[in-house]
Scaffold this motif. Structure first.
Motif, mmCIF file in Angstrom:
data_model
loop_
_atom_site.group_PDB
_atom_site.id
_atom_site.type_symbol
_atom_site.label_atom_id
_atom_site.label_comp_id
_atom_site.label_asym_id
_atom_site.label_seq_id
_atom_site.Cartn_x
_atom_site.Cartn_y
_atom_site.Cartn_z
ATOM 1 N N THR A 137 4.147 1.223 -4.029
ATOM 2 C CA THR A 137 3.415 0.064 -4.543
ATOM 3 C C THR A 137 3.575 -1.146 -3.624
ATOM 4 O O THR A 137 2.716 -2.026 -3.616
ATOM 5 N N ALA A 138 4.697 -1.218 -2.913
ATOM 6 C CA ALA A 138 4.975 -2.431 -2.149
ATOM 7 C C ALA A 138 5.942 -2.145 -1.009
ATOM 8 O O ALA A 138 6.688 -1.160 -1.036
ATOM 9 N N SER A 192 4.429 -5.621 9.943
ATOM 10 C CA SER A 192 4.453 -4.575 8.915
ATOM 11 C C SER A 192 3.201 -4.647 8.050
ATOM 12 O O SER A 192 2.602 -3.621 7.717
ATOM 13 N N ARG A 193 2.809 -5.846 7.661
ATOM 14 C CA ARG A 193 1.596 -6.005 6.849
ATOM 15 C C ARG A 193 0.392 -5.406 7.587
ATOM 16 O O ARG A 193 -0.438 -4.732 6.998
ATOM 17 N N ILE A 212 -0.483 0.249 2.154
ATOM 18 C CA ILE A 212 0.409 -0.268 1.099
ATOM 19 C C ILE A 212 -0.079 -1.666 0.734
ATOM 20 O O ILE A 212 -0.095 -2.574 1.571
ATOM 21 N N GLU A 213 -0.477 -1.805 -0.528
ATOM 22 C CA GLU A 213 -1.209 -3.017 -0.912
ATOM 23 C C GLU A 213 -0.356 -4.292 -0.926
ATOM 24 O O GLU A 213 -0.813 -5.362 -0.541
ATOM 25 N N ASN A 214 0.865 -4.163 -1.410
ATOM 26 C CA ASN A 214 1.648 -5.377 -1.653
ATOM 27 C C ASN A 214 2.821 -5.512 -0.687
ATOM 28 O O ASN A 214 3.500 -4.533 -0.381
ATOM 29 N N VAL A 215 3.049 -6.752 -0.265
ATOM 30 C CA VAL A 215 4.201 -7.052 0.596
ATOM 31 C C VAL A 215 4.976 -8.190 -0.065
ATOM 32 O O VAL A 215 4.408 -9.230 -0.402
#
Ligand code: SF4
Length: 359
Positions: free
Chosen positions: A249-250, A280-281, A287-290
């Motif tokens: 999720t993150a 990383s983002r 992966i949607e959330n950071v």
């Protein structure tokens, strides 16, 4: 937008169009000036969360470390004790209840439940703890353990990881934190935590957990003995598994906190943290959330990290023992978090572990 060479311009066009980047691209992006890399990560954050561009989320939870006894002796860890140490502990159910009552009183909805690798606690001990929490505190999600702990359980209980996961799910486990990922390159792991599970084992536990319907976070602890290439390899392994399972999720990264640890390494500073989070983002396009890591970087850098790819402020974390054992201790109340998010130009919203808004 960034000033770049011809080669970089072509790369930047691809990145800004939302395309997946290669390891070679990542190495090129890593050399950009920090603010330029941040601007690209911010653009990618908006592409990844199109209906939440103005929103930054956070969760009200607390860390509970059920024991500090551990026989893995990671060189970067200042938290573990042996059973011979006077200050070793295993929490009783009453002590657990006191913490859960406090959490409930401030509107908390989750615990991050983790511990050392205790050599003597058996399967029943864990199932009793999980069932107790599930029955008495049904509103609290148990975000529990970590891949290295599951490898340890499999060994101590003498059963496959999958079976341990199944039993824990039946007893109340709701999701799995990405702890113990550090750097998923065995040459690095062998130097900083030689007794801990290897990269394939860490990924294998996550693969099993995702197959059983659990969702998890992915992490990276950097700034010790690894190279930039090792960090990129780590991201590649996370991205590959996410392609396979879709269960993360993150993503959360933080820097090694050296105080009171045995690892001799020059710690990296906040600009390196922001650079790696931004990269990383961009790299982890699936992966949607950071999450920004204010717990290790402090509230101000945590806030700036929202412009470097993060869309989540983590948690209120009314208790934290592991990072604070290594000399870093920041505390924030819900009001502080909301103020920091607003000051950065976003709307704060509370979320649950699955990133659904709950306010
Ligand atoms: S990081 Fe975890 S596994 Fe390693 S020594 Fe500390 S408590 Fe044990």
């Amino acid at each position: 937008m960034p000033v770049a060479t011809d080669f970089d311009e072509a790369l930047l066009d691809r990145v800004l169009a939302g395309e997946r980047i290669s390891q070679e691209d990542a190495r090129a992006l890593y050399t950009l000036p920090l603010n330029e890399l941040g601007a690209i990560a911010d653009a990618r954050r908006n592409l990844a969360t199109p209906d939440r561009e103005r929103i930054v989320t956070y969760i009200i939870d607390r860390n509970i470390n059920y024991t500090n006894v551990c026989n893995v002796y990671c060189k970067f860890c200042a938290f573990y004790r042996t059973e011979k140490d006077d200050d070793h502990y295993v929490l009783s159910l009453d002590q657990l209840d006191a913490k859960l009552d406090e959490l409930t009183a401030i509107g908390g909805i989750q615990i991050l439940l983790q511990g050392g690798h205790h050599p003597k606690l058996d399967l029943d001990w864990y199932l009793t703890m999980l069932r107790h929490i599930r029955e008495k505190y049904p509103h609290i999600n148990i975000h529990g353990f970590s891949p290295p702990e599951f490898c340890h359980f499999a060994e101590v209980f003498g059963m496959p990881v999958r079976e341990v996961l199944q039993k824990f799910i039946e007893a109340g486990l709701g999701s799995v934190p990405g702890g113990g990922g550090e750097i998923l390159v065995d040459r690095v792991r062998d130097r900083i935590a030689p007794l801990k599970c290897k990269s394939d084992q860490w990924l294998g536990v996550m693969r099993e957990a995702h197959a059983l319907g659990l969702r998890s976070s992915a992490t990276m602890m950097f700034g010790h003995v690894e190279t930039i290439d090792d960090r990129i390899e780590h991201l590649q392994r996370l991205r590959d598994l996410q392609d396979e399972t879709g269960g993360f999720t993150a993503f959360i990264c933080w820097t090694f906190q050296p105080e009171h640890t045995k690892l001799r390494a020059e710690p990296v500073g906040s600009s390196e943290y922001l650079r790696m989070q931004a990269l990383s983002r961009i790299f982890l396009n699936n992966i949607e959330n950071v999450q920004s890591s204010w717990v290790t970087q402090g509230p101000r850098i945590g806030q700036i990290a929202l412009k470097y790819g993060a869309n989540d402020f983590g948690s209120v974390m009314m208790e934290e023992n592991v990072v604070s054992s290594a000399g870093t201790s920041f505390r924030l109340q819900k009001e502080d978090i909301e103020r920091l998010i607003r000051q950065a130009g976003y709307e704060p919203h509370r979320r649950n572990n699955w990133y659904q808004l709950v306010d």
